[in-house]
Design a protein around this motif. Structure first.
Motif, short mmCIF file in Angstrom:
data_model
loop_
_atom_site.label_atom_id
_atom_site.label_comp_id
_atom_site.label_asym_id
_atom_site.label_seq_id
_atom_site.Cartn_x
_atom_site.Cartn_y
_atom_site.Cartn_z
N GLY A 1 0.81 -1.22 0.00
CA GLY A 1 0.00 0.00 0.00
C GLY A 1 0.84 1.27 0.00
N LYS A 2 0.15 2.40 0.00
CA LYS A 2 0.81 3.70 0.08
C LYS A 2 0.55 4.30 1.46
N TYR A 3 1.51 5.05 1.97
CA TYR A 3 1.34 5.73 3.25
C TYR A 3 0.80 7.13 2.95
N ALA A 4 -0.49 7.28 3.13
CA ALA A 4 -1.14 8.52 2.67
C ALA A 4 -2.44 8.73 3.44
N TYR A 5 -2.95 9.95 3.41
CA TYR A 5 -4.29 10.20 3.95
C TYR A 5 -5.32 9.54 3.05
N ASP A 6 -6.32 8.93 3.68
CA ASP A 6 -7.34 8.26 2.88
C ASP A 6 -8.67 8.29 3.63
N TYR A 7 -9.72 8.03 2.90
CA TYR A 7 -11.04 7.85 3.50
C TYR A 7 -11.09 6.53 4.24
N CYS A 8 -11.79 6.53 5.36
CA CYS A 8 -11.95 5.29 6.12
C CYS A 8 -13.16 4.49 5.64
N ASP A 9 -14.07 5.14 4.92
CA ASP A 9 -15.32 4.49 4.52
C ASP A 9 -15.66 4.83 3.08
N THR A 10 -16.60 4.09 2.53
CA THR A 10 -17.00 4.27 1.14
C THR A 10 -17.76 5.57 0.93
N GLY A 11 -18.63 5.89 1.90
CA GLY A 11 -19.45 7.09 1.76
C GLY A 11 -18.70 8.38 2.03
N MET A 12 -17.46 8.25 2.49
CA MET A 12 -16.59 9.40 2.74
C MET A 12 -17.19 10.37 3.76
N VAL A 13 -17.90 9.81 4.75
CA VAL A 13 -18.46 10.65 5.82
C VAL A 13 -17.53 10.67 7.04
N CYS A 14 -16.59 9.74 7.10
CA CYS A 14 -15.70 9.65 8.25
C CYS A 14 -14.51 10.59 8.06
N PRO A 15 -13.78 10.87 9.16
CA PRO A 15 -12.55 11.65 9.04
C PRO A 15 -11.54 10.94 8.15
N LEU A 16 -10.60 11.71 7.61
CA LEU A 16 -9.50 11.12 6.85
C LEU A 16 -8.43 10.65 7.83
N ALA A 17 -7.83 9.52 7.53
CA ALA A 17 -6.75 9.00 8.37
C ALA A 17 -5.51 8.79 7.53
N LYS A 18 -4.35 9.11 8.10
CA LYS A 18 -3.11 8.81 7.40
C LYS A 18 -2.70 7.39 7.76
N MET A 19 -2.56 6.59 6.74
CA MET A 19 -2.31 5.17 7.00
C MET A 19 -1.75 4.50 5.76
N TYR A 20 -1.18 3.33 5.94
CA TYR A 20 -0.88 2.49 4.78
C TYR A 20 -2.21 2.02 4.25
N THR A 21 -2.45 2.29 2.98
CA THR A 21 -3.78 2.02 2.43
C THR A 21 -3.69 1.57 0.97
N LEU A 22 -4.72 0.83 0.59
CA LEU A 22 -4.86 0.41 -0.81
C LEU A 22 -5.88 1.29 -1.52
N GLY A 23 -6.36 2.33 -0.82
CA GLY A 23 -7.41 3.18 -1.38
C GLY A 23 -8.77 2.67 -0.96
N SER A 24 -9.65 3.60 -0.57
CA SER A 24 -10.96 3.17 -0.05
C SER A 24 -11.81 2.51 -1.13
N GLY A 25 -11.43 2.66 -2.39
CA GLY A 25 -12.17 2.01 -3.47
C GLY A 25 -11.66 0.62 -3.78
N PHE A 26 -10.59 0.20 -3.10
CA PHE A 26 -10.05 -1.13 -3.36
C PHE A 26 -10.99 -2.19 -2.81
N ILE A 27 -11.39 -3.12 -3.66
CA ILE A 27 -12.28 -4.19 -3.22
C ILE A 27 -11.52 -5.50 -3.29
N PRO A 28 -11.15 -6.05 -2.14
CA PRO A 28 -10.46 -7.35 -2.18
C PRO A 28 -11.41 -8.43 -2.66
N SER A 29 -10.91 -9.42 -3.35
CA SER A 29 -11.77 -10.49 -3.85
C SER A 29 -12.37 -11.23 -2.65
N ALA A 30 -13.50 -11.85 -2.89
CA ALA A 30 -14.19 -12.57 -1.80
C ALA A 30 -13.39 -13.81 -1.43
#
Lengths: 456, 456
Positions: free
Chosen positions: A307-336
């Motif tokens: 992942g990237k170390y960056a500010y990102d949305y915690c949720d899909t609806g983008m209503v939550c605060p942004l968090a700086k974290m290692y992330t794959l992007g809030s739009g990343f959908i891991p396979s089932a």
């Protein structure tokens, strides 16, 4: 067996921690603050208080106090299922033929089936203390929702759980446990929220996601008098509560006169890993001791390792605060797949900072290898592990086998976060030989990264 | 809370029992011997050895030795999940407002989910020691099959489980746990045995029964080189192994300086109840102490409270020895309800004799009342109990409420035999308000009694 080391070490109730440990107090580089998604300025206590309970907001923002008292009511609840045992895996050591000493801290001996209850009871307590009527939350694999249902039943709070639709349908028994504890469980996305209706209109056949369920739960909490939202991982407050795991482990090792060299935990949002390693990390940060820490994540959702170390949305609806974290992007959908509770796009800000500061390592492992370790562990140590926990087992076994090659007598500690009783669909796939692996391509990851917000 | 009594009392590993206690040694009236169904003479060791492992046959016939050594290998295995905690139910006491002290011995903290593992590991050990290739058994609700699968995996024995067809289909997850431990699981009745084919020919649509599954498992054991049959309840040897529950409980009470007045356990075949009460009953038989013992059975299958004390077949195919016991007749088919592992037509010969000698009481309880107690207990004490165990909870709560009326400060101990994680279909029925009760009529019972064999 070592004559002085029993199979299981329990602390006395009088030896149980009376304070949580806040690792941020000892971190030179503090985790980055949550940002208001509109203003991109750090969230104030007042802003956070709309969503979260007041005392939990204080804990969330507290980067200076190393120890925070555990209220007596919470300690009493802990006594119903804690202390959890520190187990010496004698049988596994023997089966592997390793000179390594293997220990695990087992958090599965409670009805929620995992460590999640440690934070659920704390969050429910503060909600009750604030005079609230109830709380809302989301759940994916179901451990967190179960834990929160239990905690709310204990304090007489209403509990509204938004459960990712695919889990709601595939795990009816998890749902029934929550209902038995009096929670209401709604499949997400649902018609009960604006964000749910919007998502359903855009994607009528969607099976839901954790990010979407978070958005729904937050919307209901903010819009309902006497309710707040609670979360089972990622947040600093959750790692704080989960430090009880590491504190008990450290105390037990001191009782035994032992010391781990390597500490291993599975990592989804980071609650278990953060809790397990916190007090040991504190010693490392203060220069009192050294340990290797290894975060184990699924190859299908590799937020730390790819992942990237960056500010990102915690949720899909983008209503939550942004968090700086290692992330794959809030739009990343891991396979089932069956990584279950580890399928979250981001990682705790605290752990992300520690990883970025090279105080902790991370590895990713593939699903079939994880289930091989799970089956081996079940047959040898007699505990059927949760798929999540089995990520840690995989790497603990690998490290023990390295010791076998080198002849080193290292002491390995791993977190066995829970049991797999509600994951038998996954075990069945493994037993039937039809389980598959999934590793996202760089193109898959690029799509997730493209959705990252621009924050300077 | 009492300052000197913790929530949970664990023995040290060094304090764990090194010998099982054989209550028959202290019984004035010994349980009646097993009879050969052809000759109606007591079964000899040689005859029993065709079906059972040699050392288990010795234990089965031993009515004189009060203590029998637990082999070190079994004690080592016990250490993986024992000692089990003796829990003071402070939260339940408070919720009920009772002056009674309530304790429970919790046997659910292992992957089999119940006390069954205590005997499974012993039986697997003796099978391995005898050089056998494997064992066969039947399972109804699934706890016993799971426990045996775990034990066999540990010793590298093959394990063939005949699972009552209705359970096989309704509890696929139990089946998968057994498969994960390497057992083969066959729905019963099956085409793999003569008795199975016969029953299928006569009753093509049958959903099976425990008695039928026993017949199939015995046939395979007797007909396969290097195999023997093992059974999870009813037999004297099983009560012997399960005495570890009572011995640990007694030792823990002594440590605490406490003593129970009333000891309560659920009763199907009698394995849990017999194990829990044995050492306390020994004290009573030797005149050293007095206790009230209460066996709790489902109203749908009331072998003690409404059965006859007579010799009866243990299985449907009538291939097993005859046992003298309180029985509803081997042809009695309890309605499909959720008493689960308590749906057996007979009762342990040892417990039957103790009951006939008025050393033990028995009560029967209805299903919905049992689930009310289960839900109440789950919410207050945080453990989701098995339906079987909840029979004991029901009566423990009732006794505690009687103390509330009378103001008596009695000390109540009950056996919490296991967890309900694989029983969520039953909980769902209860949560949905569609659970029903069933009490057999006298005519229903008369049909079962009509099939009793004539033995002088």
């Amino acid at each position: 067996m070592d004559k002085n080391i029993p199979y299981k070490t329990y602390l006395e109730e009088s030896e149980m921690p009376k304070q949580w440990y806040n690792v941020r107090a000892d971190m030179k580089n503090k985790p980055a603050p949550l940002l208001n998604p509109q203003t991109l300025k750090p969230m104030t206590a007042e802003e956070l208080g709309v969503v979260f309970c007041d005392e939990l907001v204080e804990q969330e923002l507290n980067t200076t106090d190393a120890y925070i008292d555990i209220p007596e009511e919470i300690r009493d609840f802990y006594k119903m299922y804690r202390p959890s045992p520190l187990v010496r895996a004698y049988c596994l050591e023997k089966a592997l033929g390793t000179p390594a000493k293997i220990y695990y801290k087992f958090e599965g001996n409670n009805t929620s089936g995992s460590h999640k209850l440690n934070s659920a009871i704390a969050q429910a307590y503060y909600a009750k203390k604030q005079g609230l009527k109830g709380v809302t939350t989301e759940t994916g694999a179901g451990q967190w929702g179960t834990a929160l249902s239990m905690a709310c039943a204990y304090f007489g709070l209403d509990c509204k759980v938004y459960m990712v639709k695919v889990s709601y349908e595939q795990k009816p028994f998890r749902r029934e446990v929550m209902r038995t504890y009096g929670a209401s469980v709604t499949p997400s996305p649902s018609e009960t929220t604006n964000v749910g209706r919007k998502i359903l209109a855009e994607h009528p056949g969607t099976s839901g996601s954790l990010g979407c369920a978070i958005s729904e739960a937050v919307e209901v909490a903010v819009g309902t008098e006497g309710y707040r939202y609670v979360l089972g991982s990622v947040l600093n407050q959750v790692l704080l509560h989960q430090s009880v795991i590491g504190l008990e482990s450290l105390a037990a090792f001191e009782k035994l006169g032992e010391k781990p060299d390597i500490i291993i935990g599975c990592a989804g949002g980071g609650s278990n890993l953060g809790g397990l390693i916190s007090p040991f990390m504190g010693q490392k940060l203060r220069g009192e001791a050294d340990y290797r820490f290894i975060a184990v994540e699924p190859a299908s959702c590799p937020s730390l390792t790819r992942g990237k170390y960056a500010y990102d949305y915690c949720d899909t609806g983008m209503v939550c605060p942004l968090a700086k974290m290692y992330t794959l992007g809030s739009g990343f959908i891991p396979s089932a797949n069956h990584a279950g509770g580890l399928r979250y796009h981001g990682m705790s800000s605290t752990l992300s900072q520690l990883y970025d500061d090279k105080l902790m390592e991370a590895v990713s492992v593939e699903q079939t290898k994880v289930f091989e370790a799970a089956q081996q562990f079940a047959r040898i140590e007699g505990i059927l592990p949760a798929p999540e926990s089995s990520h840690a087992i995989r790497v603990a076994i690998d490290e023990a086998l390295k010791c076998k090659e080198t002849g080193e007598e290292k002491t390995i500690l791993f977190g066995l976060t829970g049991t797999g009783y509600f994951d038998m669909v996954a075990y069945q796939k493994f037993n039937d030989g039809v389980m598959t692996d999934y590793i996202p391509t760089d193109d898959d990851l690029a799509k997730g990264f493209a959705g990252l917000p621009k924050v300077d």
